[in-house]
Write a protein that holds these residues in place. Structure first.
Motif, PDB file in Angstrom:
ATOM      1  N   VAL A   1       9.171  12.695   2.994  1.00  0.00           N
ATOM      2  CA  VAL A   1       7.452  13.233   2.947  1.00  0.00           C
ATOM      3  C   VAL A   1       7.743  14.268   2.157  1.00  0.00           C
ATOM      4  O   VAL A   1       6.905  13.625   1.193  1.00  0.00           O
ATOM      5  N   ARG A   2       8.546  14.788   1.185  1.00  0.00           N
ATOM      6  CA  ARG A   2       9.174  15.082  -0.327  1.00  0.00           C
ATOM      7  C   ARG A   2       8.670  14.324  -1.367  1.00  0.00           C
ATOM      8  O   ARG A   2       7.537  14.114  -2.133  1.00  0.00           O
ATOM      9  N   VAL A   3       9.638  12.950  -0.883  1.00  0.00           N
ATOM     10  CA  VAL A   3       9.185  11.611  -2.211  1.00  0.00           C
ATOM     11  C   VAL A   3       7.972  10.671  -1.923  1.00  0.00           C
ATOM     12  O   VAL A   3       7.279  11.038  -2.809  1.00  0.00           O
ATOM     13  N   ILE A   4       7.502  10.914  -0.730  1.00  0.00           N
ATOM     14  CA  ILE A   4       6.462  10.090  -0.534  1.00  0.00           C
ATOM     15  C   ILE A   4       4.851  10.998  -1.305  1.00  0.00           C
ATOM     16  O   ILE A   4       4.033  10.957  -1.566  1.00  0.00           O
ATOM     17  N   ALA A   5       4.581  11.762  -0.631  1.00  0.00           N
ATOM     18  CA  ALA A   5       3.783  13.120  -0.778  1.00  0.00           C
ATOM     19  C   ALA A   5       3.443  13.027  -2.536  1.00  0.00           C
ATOM     20  O   ALA A   5       2.377  12.981  -3.241  1.00  0.00           O
ATOM     21  N   ALA A   6       5.427  13.159  -2.864  1.00  0.00           N
ATOM     22  CA  ALA A   6       4.614  13.841  -4.805  1.00  0.00           C
ATOM     23  C   ALA A   6       4.230  12.037  -5.328  1.00  0.00           C
ATOM     24  O   ALA A   6       3.374  12.365  -6.060  1.00  0.00           O
ATOM     25  N   ALA A   7       4.735  11.088  -4.415  1.00  0.00           N
ATOM     26  CA  ALA A   7       4.009   9.773  -5.375  1.00  0.00           C
ATOM     27  C   ALA A   7       1.962   9.602  -4.502  1.00  0.00           C
ATOM     28  O   ALA A   7       1.698   8.767  -5.591  1.00  0.00           O
ATOM     29  N   GLU A   8       1.646  10.388  -3.724  1.00  0.00           N
ATOM     30  CA  GLU A   8       0.717  10.429  -3.553  1.00  0.00           C
ATOM     31  C   GLU A   8      -0.117  11.860  -3.730  1.00  0.00           C
ATOM     32  O   GLU A   8      -1.191  11.774  -3.608  1.00  0.00           O
ATOM     33  N   ASN A   9       0.878  12.221  -4.721  1.00  0.00           N
ATOM     34  CA  ASN A   9       0.148  13.629  -5.405  1.00  0.00           C
ATOM     35  C   ASN A   9      -0.441  14.507  -4.866  1.00  0.00           C
ATOM     36  O   ASN A   9      -1.539  15.186  -5.311  1.00  0.00           O
ATOM     37  N   ILE A  10       0.055  14.883  -3.397  1.00  0.00           N
ATOM     38  CA  ILE A  10       0.000  15.873  -2.661  1.00  0.00           C
ATOM     39  C   ILE A  10       1.190  17.308  -2.748  1.00  0.00           C
ATOM     40  O   ILE A  10       2.647  16.749  -2.441  1.00  0.00           O
ATOM     41  N   GLU A  11       1.264  18.408  -2.954  1.00  0.00           N
ATOM     42  CA  GLU A  11       1.536  19.156  -2.739  1.00  0.00           C
ATOM     43  C   GLU A  11       1.871  19.663  -1.221  1.00  0.00           C
ATOM     44  O   GLU A  11       0.326  20.602  -1.875  1.00  0.00           O
ATOM     45  N   LEU A  12       2.966  19.812  -1.735  1.00  0.00           N
ATOM     46  CA  LEU A  12       3.225  19.548   0.265  1.00  0.00           C
ATOM     47  C   LEU A  12       2.913  21.063   0.945  1.00  0.00           C
ATOM     48  O   LEU A  12       3.742  22.197   0.041  1.00  0.00           O
TER      49      LEU A  12
ATOM     50  N   LEU B   1       0.660  -1.269  -0.032  1.00  0.00           N
ATOM     51  CA  LEU B   1      -0.137  -0.002  -0.176  1.00  0.00           C
ATOM     52  C   LEU B   1       0.905   1.222  -0.016  1.00  0.00           C
ATOM     53  O   LEU B   1       0.346   2.499   0.163  1.00  0.00           O
ATOM     54  N   GLY B   2       2.243   1.124   0.466  1.00  0.00           N
ATOM     55  CA  GLY B   2       2.883   2.477  -0.350  1.00  0.00           C
ATOM     56  C   GLY B   2       3.610   3.110   1.481  1.00  0.00           C
ATOM     57  O   GLY B   2       4.521   3.840   1.439  1.00  0.00           O
ATOM     58  N   TYR B   3       3.663   1.763   2.023  1.00  0.00           N
ATOM     59  CA  TYR B   3       3.782   2.780   3.562  1.00  0.00           C
ATOM     60  C   TYR B   3       5.093   2.274   3.778  1.00  0.00           C
ATOM     61  O   TYR B   3       5.438   1.580   3.211  1.00  0.00           O
ATOM     62  N   LEU B   4       5.980   2.788   4.159  1.00  0.00           N
ATOM     63  CA  LEU B   4       7.663   2.508   4.990  1.00  0.00           C
ATOM     64  C   LEU B   4       7.241   1.137   5.889  1.00  0.00           C
ATOM     65  O   LEU B   4       6.874   1.532   6.460  1.00  0.00           O
ATOM     66  N   LEU B   5       8.372   0.752   5.706  1.00  0.00           N
ATOM     67  CA  LEU B   5       8.420  -0.554   7.054  1.00  0.00           C
ATOM     68  C   LEU B   5       8.475  -0.473   8.050  1.00  0.00           C
ATOM     69  O   LEU B   5       8.027  -0.796   9.106  1.00  0.00           O
ATOM     70  N   GLU B   6       9.607   0.790   7.824  1.00  0.00           N
ATOM     71  CA  GLU B   6      10.380   1.121   9.413  1.00  0.00           C
ATOM     72  C   GLU B   6      10.213   2.949   9.335  1.00  0.00           C
ATOM     73  O   GLU B   6      10.181   3.546   7.913  1.00  0.00           O
TER      74      GLU B   6
ATOM     75  N   GLY C   1      -1.993  10.690   6.010  1.00  0.00           N
ATOM     76  CA  GLY C   1      -1.178  11.343   6.784  1.00  0.00           C
ATOM     77  C   GLY C   1      -0.023  10.417   7.700  1.00  0.00           C
ATOM     78  O   GLY C   1       1.241  10.654   7.122  1.00  0.00           O
ATOM     79  N   PRO C   2      -0.515   9.452   7.935  1.00  0.00           N
ATOM     80  CA  PRO C   2       1.206   8.666   8.431  1.00  0.00           C
ATOM     81  C   PRO C   2       1.950   7.849   7.324  1.00  0.00           C
ATOM     82  O   PRO C   2       3.256   8.036   6.879  1.00  0.00           O
ATOM     83  N   LYS C   3       1.148   7.823   6.447  1.00  0.00           N
ATOM     84  CA  LYS C   3       1.938   6.933   5.262  1.00  0.00           C
ATOM     85  C   LYS C   3       3.122   8.437   4.400  1.00  0.00           C
ATOM     86  O   LYS C   3       3.827   8.486   3.937  1.00  0.00           O
ATOM     87  N   VAL C   4       2.288   9.548   4.737  1.00  0.00           N
ATOM     88  CA  VAL C   4       2.975  11.222   3.585  1.00  0.00           C
ATOM     89  C   VAL C   4       3.751  11.254   4.656  1.00  0.00           C
ATOM     90  O   VAL C   4       5.174  11.357   4.500  1.00  0.00           O
ATOM     91  N   ALA C   5       3.976  10.861   6.004  1.00  0.00           N
ATOM     92  CA  ALA C   5       5.348  11.053   6.992  1.00  0.00           C
ATOM     93  C   ALA C   5       6.225  10.275   7.109  1.00  0.00           C
ATOM     94  O   ALA C   5       6.576  10.727   7.801  1.00  0.00           O
ATOM     95  N   GLY C   6       5.710   9.144   6.472  1.00  0.00           N
ATOM     96  CA  GLY C   6       7.454   8.243   6.309  1.00  0.00           C
ATOM     97  C   GLY C   6       7.370   7.258   7.754  1.00  0.00           C
ATOM     98  O   GLY C   6       7.895   6.658   7.753  1.00  0.00           O
ATOM     99  N   LEU C   7       5.753   6.987   8.166  1.00  0.00           N
ATOM    100  CA  LEU C   7       5.848   6.052   9.493  1.00  0.00           C
ATOM    101  C   LEU C   7       4.799   4.474   9.159  1.00  0.00           C
ATOM    102  O   LEU C   7       4.640   4.875   7.557  1.00  0.00           O
ATOM    103  N   PRO C   8       5.449   3.838   9.287  1.00  0.00           N
ATOM    104  CA  PRO C   8       4.965   2.471   9.012  1.00  0.00           C
ATOM    105  C   PRO C   8       2.934   1.978   8.744  1.00  0.00           C
ATOM    106  O   PRO C   8       2.420   3.456   9.422  1.00  0.00           O
TER     107      PRO C   8
END
Length: 109
Positions: free
Chosen positions: A28-39, A15-20, A94-101
């Motif tokens: 955050v920037r990389v995952i937000a871009a993958a989620e099509n979110i402009e921070l 689902l795109g969540y980091l494992l750690e 939110g947690p996905k974009v924050a780089g959290l599991p």
């Protein structure tokens, strides 16, 4: 699935969540871009809140607790405010974009 962050590959689930957790702001920037979110600054406030909660509690809050906790530090924040930032769901995206599991559980009370 994986994300390339500052030249390092970080594993993610299907689902795109980091494992750690990765606390590098570039994550955050990389995952937000993958989620099509402009921070925006508002996104960063939520990201920092979620990261702090994860560090303190070992998990991110469900939506109800997220709304309550975040509105204490950002008066006027309501569910519409959070959904405007993270339309897939603030307590999930939110947690996905924050780089959290991936958050555990189904939410609830």
């Amino acid at each position: 699935m994986a994300y390339l962050i500052n030249g390092v590959e970080y594993e993610a689930d299907d689902l795109g969540y980091l494992l750690e957790p990765v606390y590098d702001d570039e994550a955050v920037r990389v995952i937000a871009a993958a989620e099509n979110i402009e921070l925006t600054e508002a996104h960063w406030e939520v990201v920092n809140y979620l990261r702090e909660q994860y560090r303190e509690e070992g998990a991110t809050p469900n939506f109800r607790n997220m709304l309550k906790g975040f509105s204490e530090i950002h008066p006027g924040a309501d569910s519409k405010y959070l959904y405007d930032l993270f339309p897939v769901g603030p307590a999930k995206q939110g947690p996905k974009v924050a780089g959290l599991p991936q958050p555990l559980g189904k939410g609830g009370y």
